[in-house]
Design a protein around this motif. Structure first.
Motif, PDB file in Angstrom:
ATOM      1  N   ALA A 385       0.827  -1.215   0.000  1.00 17.71           N
ATOM      2  CA  ALA A 385       0.000   0.000   0.000  1.00 17.71           C
ATOM      3  C   ALA A 385       0.859   1.262   0.000  1.00 17.71           C
ATOM      4  O   ALA A 385       0.438   2.308  -0.469  1.00 17.71           O
ATOM      5  N   ARG A 392      15.632   9.172   3.113  1.00 22.42           N
ATOM      6  CA  ARG A 392      16.392   9.354   4.344  1.00 22.42           C
ATOM      7  C   ARG A 392      17.673  10.131   4.033  1.00 22.42           C
ATOM      8  O   ARG A 392      18.212  10.023   2.924  1.00 22.42           O
ATOM      9  N   GLY A 460       1.071   1.571  13.101  1.00 15.92           N
ATOM     10  CA  GLY A 460      -0.199   0.836  13.105  1.00 15.92           C
ATOM     11  C   GLY A 460      -0.072  -0.580  12.573  1.00 15.92           C
ATOM     12  O   GLY A 460      -1.077  -1.214  12.231  1.00 15.92           O
TER      13      GLY A 460
HETATM   14  C1  HEM Z   1      -1.783  -2.260   5.357  1.00 15.60           C
HETATM   15  C2  HEM Z   1      -1.774  -1.203   6.119  1.00 15.60           C
HETATM   16  C3  HEM Z   1      -0.600  -0.290   6.314  1.00 15.60           C
HETATM   17  C4  HEM Z   1       0.555  -0.173   5.599  1.00 15.60           C
HETATM   18  C5  HEM Z   1       0.986  -0.961   4.369  1.00 15.60           C
HETATM   19  C6  HEM Z   1       1.347   0.863   6.235  1.00 15.60           C
HETATM   20  C7  HEM Z   1       2.618   1.245   5.822  1.00 15.60           C
HETATM   21  C8  HEM Z   1       3.410   2.169   6.486  1.00 15.60           C
HETATM   22  C9  HEM Z   1       4.758   2.495   6.117  1.00 15.60           C
HETATM   23  C10 HEM Z   1       5.536   1.905   4.942  1.00 15.60           C
HETATM   24  C11 HEM Z   1       5.210   3.413   6.999  1.00 15.60           C
HETATM   25  C12 HEM Z   1       6.606   4.060   7.002  1.00 15.60           C
HETATM   26  C13 HEM Z   1       6.585   5.327   6.185  1.00 15.60           C
HETATM   27  C14 HEM Z   1       7.918   6.032   6.146  1.00 15.60           C
HETATM   28  O1  HEM Z   1       8.948   5.517   6.580  1.00 15.60           O
HETATM   29  O2  HEM Z   1       7.895   7.143   5.650  1.00 15.60           O
HETATM   30  C15 HEM Z   1       4.146   3.701   7.922  1.00 15.60           C
HETATM   31  C16 HEM Z   1       4.230   4.586   8.961  1.00 15.60           C
HETATM   32  C17 HEM Z   1       3.161   4.887   9.781  1.00 15.60           C
HETATM   33  N1  HEM Z   1       1.928   4.287   9.796  1.00 15.60           N
HETATM   34 FE1  HEM Z   1       1.316   2.765   8.628  1.00 15.60          FE
HETATM   35  N2  HEM Z   1       0.653   1.365   7.293  1.00 15.60           N
HETATM   36  C18 HEM Z   1      -0.536   0.681   7.399  1.00 15.60           C
HETATM   37  C19 HEM Z   1      -1.513   0.863   8.344  1.00 15.60           C
HETATM   38  C20 HEM Z   1      -1.488   1.786   9.347  1.00 15.60           C
HETATM   39  C21 HEM Z   1      -2.508   1.946  10.335  1.00 15.60           C
HETATM   40  C22 HEM Z   1      -3.758   1.088  10.488  1.00 15.60           C
HETATM   41  C23 HEM Z   1      -2.151   3.002  11.102  1.00 15.60           C
HETATM   42  C24 HEM Z   1      -2.978   3.496  12.250  1.00 15.60           C
HETATM   43  C25 HEM Z   1      -2.618   4.145  13.257  1.00 15.60           C
HETATM   44  C26 HEM Z   1      -0.871   3.507  10.603  1.00 15.60           C
HETATM   45  C27 HEM Z   1      -0.148   4.577  11.111  1.00 15.60           C
HETATM   46  C28 HEM Z   1       1.148   4.885  10.762  1.00 15.60           C
HETATM   47  C29 HEM Z   1       1.940   5.926  11.426  1.00 15.60           C
HETATM   48  C30 HEM Z   1       1.462   6.844  12.546  1.00 15.60           C
HETATM   49  C31 HEM Z   1       3.206   5.928  10.817  1.00 15.60           C
HETATM   50  C32 HEM Z   1       4.407   6.801  11.155  1.00 15.60           C
HETATM   51  C33 HEM Z   1       5.293   6.048  12.141  1.00 15.60           C
HETATM   52  C34 HEM Z   1       6.549   6.804  12.537  1.00 15.60           C
HETATM   53  O3  HEM Z   1       7.149   7.501  11.711  1.00 15.60           O
HETATM   54  O4  HEM Z   1       6.945   6.647  13.691  1.00 15.60           O
HETATM   55  N3  HEM Z   1      -0.507   2.727   9.536  1.00 15.60           N
HETATM   56  N4  HEM Z   1       3.054   2.908   7.597  1.00 15.60           N
END
Ligand code: HEM
Length: 517
Positions: A385, A392, A460
């Protein structure tokens, strides 16, 4: 010596315009050759134009094709003179930017200590106060993540499973009604409504109720478009900021303006949702259940604005990514009859049937389904997704990456799209083959980046995995005979992937129906 002031003319400027053009061209040529020869990443493999400009890359980004373009560069710029059979591990994509697609190097970039910080590219994604997702300052990020992590951990989520499962079961009912009434149900719509209601219920109390409303409203349209608008804003950060201050009605700038409007509206949704929850707590202080944000309320150092921007991150991150993963899962399974047959058989044999009183099975039972787990990994691999580059900054004294010592301050990107299609990790990479996850190799595990990595790994992730497995199990349990519909002209063309920051199916719909006798 006496200077005759009247006869002194000083240096004379050429009055022939052609001379001026020649001088300007010479200066530009000197500047370009300086960049080409001395530019920080000049020695890396990559197309010649990337020594001077990021224009080609930006063009592919706004068209939703950047990961495909970068993947083609890795295929083209293999390292000569080595026995490497796979794609080139590193390519230059812009004068100061390189993409890395070697699983070992990716592990070095994303290791937990997190010396490779998020690049300033993330600043343009959210205007004003940074949220936990786009924050580039490690201290600010650490403070917020510390407060948000526990409720989203596996143990923190355990108590919330009844709320999550309740929404999933409601989604099944709504899909069944739509199949009955219209002959087909739109998976893309229902998964998005379900994911929105779940993240809403867990974060703010039951505020969105999209499954009840059942119709796409402005809120949902905004959610659907965040993945592409992110890319537009990030591609033209200065213009985006400028247009925000001076709205311009010209067509070429319309998409930038639209991107800003989506950003403002999603921020308003976050604001309203938090207000809604505040009122709920005031009216029912005894009965309101804790939310994913409860720790924020007790921490006096968190400002109202910080809470709002993180609420916005949850609203966007917690719905769009999830709905797209589930949509592609259903679609891919339905297009592979042998996969569907094996999956349905496992679900029917291992999970009890629902009765009037009981919903049949629990998440603990679903966790133990080996083939379902493989189908999920394969969906996340082939249809990540978040497929695009995660930039970075190279820190001082960074380790060598793919045999190159990159200068501090340069940008390195990695993308799930490229890593997940590396044939040395995933043979026959374009094939949807869940069985490849039966005994995953170390290279497969290192190359798997669907949730990012290191200290910035998806917050998440556990919630996402829980929702995906439970929703997929309930879906194929309830609709074992489901197939892709061709009602209303639905075709594979609708599911053609557009690789923006978040993957988007071109037609923004996926109609399925019960198999007709
Ligand atoms: C299939 C579902 C999901 C996928 C494939 C996904 C994928 C990702 C990826 C690849 C990142 C890293 C982005 C980066 O390094 O720039 C990320 C970060 C994040 N995702 Fe998800 N995500 C999903 C679902 C969710 C859900 C359900 C939440 C709900 C709270 C969420 C909240 C976040 C947050 C807050 C970050 C930032 C984390 C940080 O930088 O500390 N994600 N996600």
């Amino acid at each position: 010596m006496v200077i005759d002031k009247n006869s002194f003319k000083g240096p004379t400027l050429p009055d022939n315009p052609l001379t001026w053009v020649a001088v300007i061209l010479l200066v530009v040529a000197m500047k370009l050759s300086h960049i080409a020869l001395r530019g920080s990443l000049a020695r890396l493999p990559g197309p010649w134009h990337t020594k001077f400009t990021s224009a080609v890359y930006t063009y592919h980004q706004v068209r939703g094709q950047a990961p495909i373009y970068v993947h083609s560069l890795h295929a083209k710029y293999v390292v000569l003179g080595t026995d490497l059979t796979g794609p080139g591990p590193i390519v230059r994509t812009a004068p100061h930017e390189a993409d890395v697609s070697d699983p070992a190097a990716v592990q070095a970039i994303y290791r937990i200590k997190g010396e490779f910080l998020k690049s300033p590219w993330y600043d343009s994604l959210v205007l004003g106060t940074p949220n936990v997702f786009n924050a580039t300052d490690p201290n600010l990020h650490r403070r917020r993540r510390r407060l948000l992590s526990q409720p989203l951990s596996e143990s923190g989520l355990r108590g919330l499973i009844p709320i999550i499962d309740g929404k999933i079961q409601k989604a099944m009912d709504r899909m069944a009604s739509e199949m009955q009434d219209k002959g087909a149900a739109d998976m893309y719509k229902w998964w998005l409504f379900m994911a929105t209601d779940i993240i809403g219920a867990l974060s703010f109390g039951d505020c969105f109720r999209m499954l009840d409303k059942g119709e796409k409203n402005q809120y949902v349209k905004d959610l659907e478009s965040t993945g592409d608008t992110f890319m537009v804003r990030a591609a033209f950060p200065c213009l985006t900021e400028w247009i925000r201050k001076v709205p311009v009605p010209f067509v070429p700038l319309a998409s930038l303006q639209a991107a800003n409007e989506v950003e403002c509206r999603t921020m308003n949704y976050a604001h309203e949702s938090l207000q809604w929850h505040r009122r709920l707590v005031e009216e029912n202080p005894e009965t309101t259940v804790p939310t994913l944000f409860s720790k924020f309320y007790h921490d006096k150092t968190i400002t109202a604005r910080e809470m709002e921007v993180d609420a916005q991150a949850y609203i966007i991150g917690g719905s769009d990514t999830l709905s797209k993963t589930l949509t592609y899962l259903v679609w891919a399974v339905c297009r592979h009859p042998s996969v569907k047959e094996r999956l349905v058989r496992e679900i029917q044999q291992r999970l009890p049937l629902a009765s009037q009183q009981r919903s049949g099975f629990t998440d603990a039972q679903v966790r133990d389904l080996p083939y379902l787990a493989m189908v999920i990994e394969e969906t996340l691999r082939l249809y990540p997704a978040v497929p695009s580059a995660l930039p970075r900054v190279v820190p001082p004294e960074a380790p060598e990456l793919c045999g190159h010592r990159l200068p501090a301050g340069a940008t390195v990107t990695t993308s799930a799209y490229c890593l997940h299609r590396d044939p040395t990790a995933f043979p026959d990479p374009e094939r949807f083959l869940p069985e490849r996850w039966q005994n995953p190799t170390k290279r497969m595990k290192d190359a798997f980046m669907a949730f990012g990595g290191g200290s910035r790994v998806c917050l998440g992730m556990h919630l996402a995995r829980l929702e995906i497995r439970l929703a997929a199990a309930r879906f194929f349990h309830r609709f074992p005979d489901v197939e892709i519909s061709n009602l209303e002209g639905m075709s594979d063309d609708d599911m053609e992937a557009q690789w923006y920051f978040v993957l988007t199916p071109k037609g923004k719909r996926c109609l399925v129906q019960q198999k007709r006798a």
